[in-house]
Scaffold this motif. Sequence first.
Motif, mmCIF file in Angstrom:
data_model
loop_
_atom_site.group_PDB
_atom_site.id
_atom_site.type_symbol
_atom_site.label_atom_id
_atom_site.label_comp_id
_atom_site.label_asym_id
_atom_site.label_seq_id
_atom_site.Cartn_x
_atom_site.Cartn_y
_atom_site.Cartn_z
ATOM 1 N N GLY A 288 -26.374 -6.147 43.438
ATOM 2 C CA GLY A 288 -26.240 -7.602 43.615
ATOM 3 C C GLY A 288 -24.797 -8.018 43.830
ATOM 4 N N TYR A 289 -24.611 -9.053 44.627
ATOM 5 C CA TYR A 289 -23.276 -9.570 44.933
ATOM 6 C C TYR A 289 -23.173 -11.033 44.539
ATOM 7 N N LEU A 290 -22.069 -11.393 43.898
ATOM 8 C CA LEU A 290 -21.691 -12.803 43.737
ATOM 9 C C LEU A 290 -20.164 -12.880 43.780
ATOM 10 N N PRO A 291 -19.623 -13.958 44.351
ATOM 11 C CA PRO A 291 -18.180 -14.120 44.295
ATOM 12 C C PRO A 291 -17.718 -14.493 42.889
ATOM 13 N N ALA A 292 -16.560 -14.001 42.496
ATOM 14 C CA ALA A 292 -15.960 -14.435 41.229
ATOM 15 C C ALA A 292 -15.544 -15.900 41.355
ATOM 16 N N GLY A 293 -15.532 -16.587 40.214
ATOM 17 C CA GLY A 293 -15.032 -17.961 40.215
ATOM 18 C C GLY A 293 -16.023 -18.972 40.748
ATOM 19 N N PHE A 294 -17.254 -18.541 40.972
ATOM 20 C CA PHE A 294 -18.266 -19.414 41.551
ATOM 21 C C PHE A 294 -19.387 -19.652 40.557
ATOM 22 N N PRO A 295 -19.643 -20.836 40.074
ATOM 23 C CA PRO A 295 -18.923 -22.061 40.461
ATOM 24 C C PRO A 295 -17.634 -22.261 39.669
ATOM 25 N N THR A 296 -17.484 -21.565 38.533
ATOM 26 C CA THR A 296 -16.225 -21.531 37.781
ATOM 27 C C THR A 296 -16.015 -20.086 37.367
ATOM 28 N N VAL A 297 -14.863 -19.755 36.831
ATOM 29 C CA VAL A 297 -14.636 -18.360 36.449
ATOM 30 C C VAL A 297 -15.635 -17.952 35.362
ATOM 31 N N ASP A 298 -15.738 -18.741 34.295
ATOM 32 C CA ASP A 298 -16.657 -18.355 33.216
ATOM 33 C C ASP A 298 -18.114 -18.464 33.656
ATOM 34 N N GLY A 299 -18.425 -19.495 34.450
ATOM 35 C CA GLY A 299 -19.789 -19.615 34.982
ATOM 36 C C GLY A 299 -20.133 -18.439 35.885
ATOM 37 N N GLY A 300 -19.164 -17.994 36.639
ATOM 38 C CA GLY A 300 -19.377 -16.837 37.513
ATOM 39 C C GLY A 300 -19.639 -15.569 36.709
ATOM 40 N N ILE A 301 -18.913 -15.408 35.613
ATOM 41 C CA ILE A 301 -19.139 -14.235 34.750
ATOM 42 C C ILE A 301 -20.569 -14.267 34.206
ATOM 43 N N ARG B 31 -11.272 -23.755 45.635
ATOM 44 C CA ARG B 31 -10.887 -25.116 45.244
ATOM 45 C C ARG B 31 -10.807 -25.233 43.723
ATOM 46 N N GLY B 32 -11.589 -24.420 43.034
ATOM 47 C CA GLY B 32 -11.523 -24.379 41.573
ATOM 48 C C GLY B 32 -10.307 -23.623 41.059
ATOM 49 N N GLY B 33 -9.557 -23.017 41.989
ATOM 50 C CA GLY B 33 -8.306 -22.378 41.605
ATOM 51 C C GLY B 33 -8.425 -20.913 41.210
ATOM 52 N N VAL B 34 -9.478 -20.237 41.641
ATOM 53 C CA VAL B 34 -9.654 -18.833 41.240
ATOM 54 C C VAL B 34 -8.502 -17.988 41.780
ATOM 55 N N ARG B 35 -8.039 -17.088 40.941
ATOM 56 C CA ARG B 35 -6.939 -16.194 41.309
ATOM 57 C C ARG B 35 -7.392 -14.745 41.170
ATOM 58 N N ILE B 36 -6.572 -13.828 41.686
ATOM 59 C CA ILE B 36 -6.935 -12.413 41.584
ATOM 60 C C ILE B 36 -7.072 -12.011 40.124
ATOM 61 N N LYS B 37 -6.212 -12.549 39.257
ATOM 62 C CA LYS B 37 -6.326 -12.193 37.832
ATOM 63 C C LYS B 37 -7.660 -12.643 37.259
ATOM 64 N N ASP B 38 -8.211 -13.725 37.784
ATOM 65 C CA ASP B 38 -9.529 -14.174 37.321
ATOM 66 C C ASP B 38 -10.635 -13.235 37.801
ATOM 67 N N VAL B 39 -10.448 -12.709 39.003
ATOM 68 C CA VAL B 39 -11.417 -11.738 39.525
ATOM 69 C C VAL B 39 -11.404 -10.491 38.631
ATOM 70 N N LEU B 40 -10.210 -10.055 38.273
ATOM 71 C CA LEU B 40 -10.102 -8.866 37.418
ATOM 72 C C LEU B 40 -10.673 -9.144 36.021
ATOM 73 N N ARG B 41 -10.474 -10.362 35.517
ATOM 74 C CA ARG B 41 -11.060 -10.703 34.215
ATOM 75 C C ARG B 41 -12.598 -10.715 34.307
ATOM 76 N N THR B 42 -13.106 -11.190 35.440
ATOM 77 C CA THR B 42 -14.556 -11.169 35.650
ATOM 78 C C THR B 42 -15.083 -9.736 35.579
#
Lengths: 418, 269
Positions: B22-35, B74-85
Motif C-alpha cells: 500500500g502507498y500513501l504520501p506522508a503528511g497527508f492530511p497531516t503528519v500525525d494523521g498520515g502516520i 501546504r501543511g508544511g511537510v518536510r523530509i524530517k517529517d517523512v522520516l519520522r513517519t
Amino acid sequence: MSEKDYLPGAQVPDARGYFGAYGGRFIPEALVAAVEQVAEEYEKAKADPAFAAELDGLLKDYTGRPSPLTDVHRFSAEAGGARILLKREDLNHTGSHKINNVLGQALLTRRMGKTRIIAETGAGQHGVATATACALFGFDCTIYMGEVDTQRQALNVARMRMLGAEVVAVKSGSRTLKDAINEAFRDWVANVDSTHYLFGTVAGPHPFPMMVRDFHRIIGVEARQQVLDRTGRLPDAVVACVGGGSNAMGIFHEFIPDADVRLIGCEAAGEGADTPRHAATLTKGDPGVLHGSRTYVLQDEDGQTIESHSISAGLDYPGVGPEHAWLKDTGRAEYRPVTDDAAMQALRLLSRTEGIIPAIESAHALAGALELGRELGPEATILVSLSGRGDKDMHTAAQYFGLYDEQPAADDAGNGGK
Amino acid sequence: MASKLSGILAAAKAENRAALIGYLPAGFPTVDGGIRAINALIEGGCDVVEVGLPHSDPVLDGAVIQTADDIALRGGVRIKDVLRTVQEVATAHPEAAVLVMTYWNPVERYGTARFAADLAAAGGTGCILPDLPVEESEEWRKAADAHGLDTVFVVAPSSKDKRLAEVTAAGSGFVYAAAVMGVTGTRTQVGSLAEDLVARTRATTDLPVCVGLGVSNAEQAAEVAGFADGVIVGSAFVKRILDADGDEPAALAAVRAVAGELAEGVRRR
C-alpha cells in the motif's frame, strides 16, 4: 549541424548527455524507450543529407531565413553610444526563434512514424510554432499552457486554436510554464506510442538540450557572419534573454570558441533578484534535478521547486537548460538579472526609437544591452538576440503603461501579477 | 543476507498468495494523521507500505495523488517529517516493511548518503525512485547498499527485454511493474499489458515482480495476484481519505476496509 569541440578538450555533451556536472536523463522507465528513440532518430537524421536539405528548404522558404541583422542607431544612443546590432528572430514566420527547433523536430516526428505532437508553452510562442508545424505536416496537436499564461498571452491561445491545436489550460501548481511541462510529461507517459513531445527549450532529458540547441545554432551561425560582414570584426558581447535558454544557446553556440566575445544571458529578475518574486535561476538557484536533467533550480532546502515570477511568461521558469549551467560554472558565459521594470522600459524605448516592438522576453536582453553599452562605451559592438516580436504582449504593455483609454476590467491577468 | 522486504515477500509466496503493498504520501492530511493512515493500511492487511515523499512537481502522478501532495506540502511537510513517519510506522508494525517512494531531487538535495543513513536509522527498508533510471543510480545504490537498503526499480510495458535485464540486475527487494502506460490513478480495467510485462520481467530475474498503477478493488487484486507476486495500491487509498473530507475516523475506517478487501483479493488465487 556538425558537433564540435568548443572548449579545449571538451566534447559536450558526453554520451550520457552531460555538460560537465549538468544534464543527464532523469526520466521514468516508461519514457526511456521513447527518449532513446528520439536520440537514435536524431543521430540518423544528422547523418542523412536529405534531412538537412529538407530542413534547410523549410527554414529558407517557410520561415524566411536568414533573418536580418539590424543596426539600431537611435536606440544605441541610449546605451552609451555602443553599437547595438539586433538579430531579428522576431521576423521569422510565427514571430520568434521557436520555429527553428519546431521544424527540425517535426521532421523527426515524421521519421519516427508518430502522428501526434504535444508541447508546453509559456508565452505561447513555442505553442504557436508547434501548432503551425502540425498544421503544415498534418499532425494532431495538443499544447499545454499554464492558466495564468493563457490569460496574459490570450492572443497566442487564439492563434493556436486557429491553427487547429487543442490548448489545455493547466491549473495545477503555479499555473505557469513549469506546470505546463509537468502536464505534458504526464500526457507523454500515457500516449508515448503515438506521440512525440516536441520540447521547446534546451532543457529536459538528453538528447533535448543538445538537439534543441543544434536546431537553433543557425541563429549564431548567421549572426556571426553577418556581424563580420557588416563591421569587419566580431562583436564584443552577445546578449540574449534566458528562461529555459533556447534562443541564448542558439546565438551563443557559434561564438563559444571566440574567447574575446563575452556571452551574456539576461534572466528575469521579476520584482528584483533579492525579492521572493523573480525567475533568476542561475543567479539565485542551486544545482538540482528538474524536468529530466540536472541543472540550476529555484528550490528550497528540501528540494521542492520554488515558484518563479516574471512579467514575461516565457522567462517565468524555475529551471534552465543544463548547458547554461555549465557555461556559468566554467565562466564562459555571464548571467545577469533584469527586472520587470527594466525590461518594460527597454520595450518602450526600442518601440519609440526604432519602430520595433519586441517581445517582453527579448526586452530583457535589450535592457541588458543598455546596461552593458554604458559599461563598455562607444567603441563597443553588442549583438542582441531579438528573439520574438511583441504583438502578443500588447495587453500587458497597455496595462503597464496605461495605454488604454479606459482600463479593462481589473480581473484579468497581464499585469505581471498572479 | 536476505532483506526484511525479501523475507516478507517470500513468506507471502510460501502462503501461496500475492503480497499487498500500500502507498500513501506522508503528511497527508497531516503528519500525525498520515502516520495513523499508514498504520491503518498495515492493520487492514498490507504486508508492505510505501511512504510517499510529497513533491512540488509530481510528474508521474495523476490528479488524486497530486491533490494529496498539495495538501501535505501546504501543511508544511518536510523530509524530517517523512522520516519520522517511517520511524513511527516501523516501530508500531515491526512485522511490515516500510519503503519510501520519492522523486529524486529531494534525495539529492538532502544529500544522497545522508538520506540513506537517516532512512535506515528510521527503520526504513528501501526506496523506490521512479524518476531515477538505472543509468543515473550508481551513487544512490552505493549509499543504499552501505546501509542495507533495497532499491526497487520500475519496469514498464515499453521496456525492451534487454533493458528489463539491465534494470532487474540493478535492483533488489522486488521489481515494480507499472501495469499500464500512464500516471498513477485508479482504472476500471487492469491493463492486459501487465501479464505480458510480468512474464517478460520474470524471464530476466528471480526477484518477486509486483504490479502497480491501476488496482482499486478486490476483483482486480485477485486478477493481478493470479500472475504477479504482489499487488501495489496507492490512489484508491488516497481517494478514500480525500472522500472522507476531514473526518479522520471515517477516513481510517475506509482505508482499513479497502486494505482488508484487497488483502482478501490477493489470497483468492
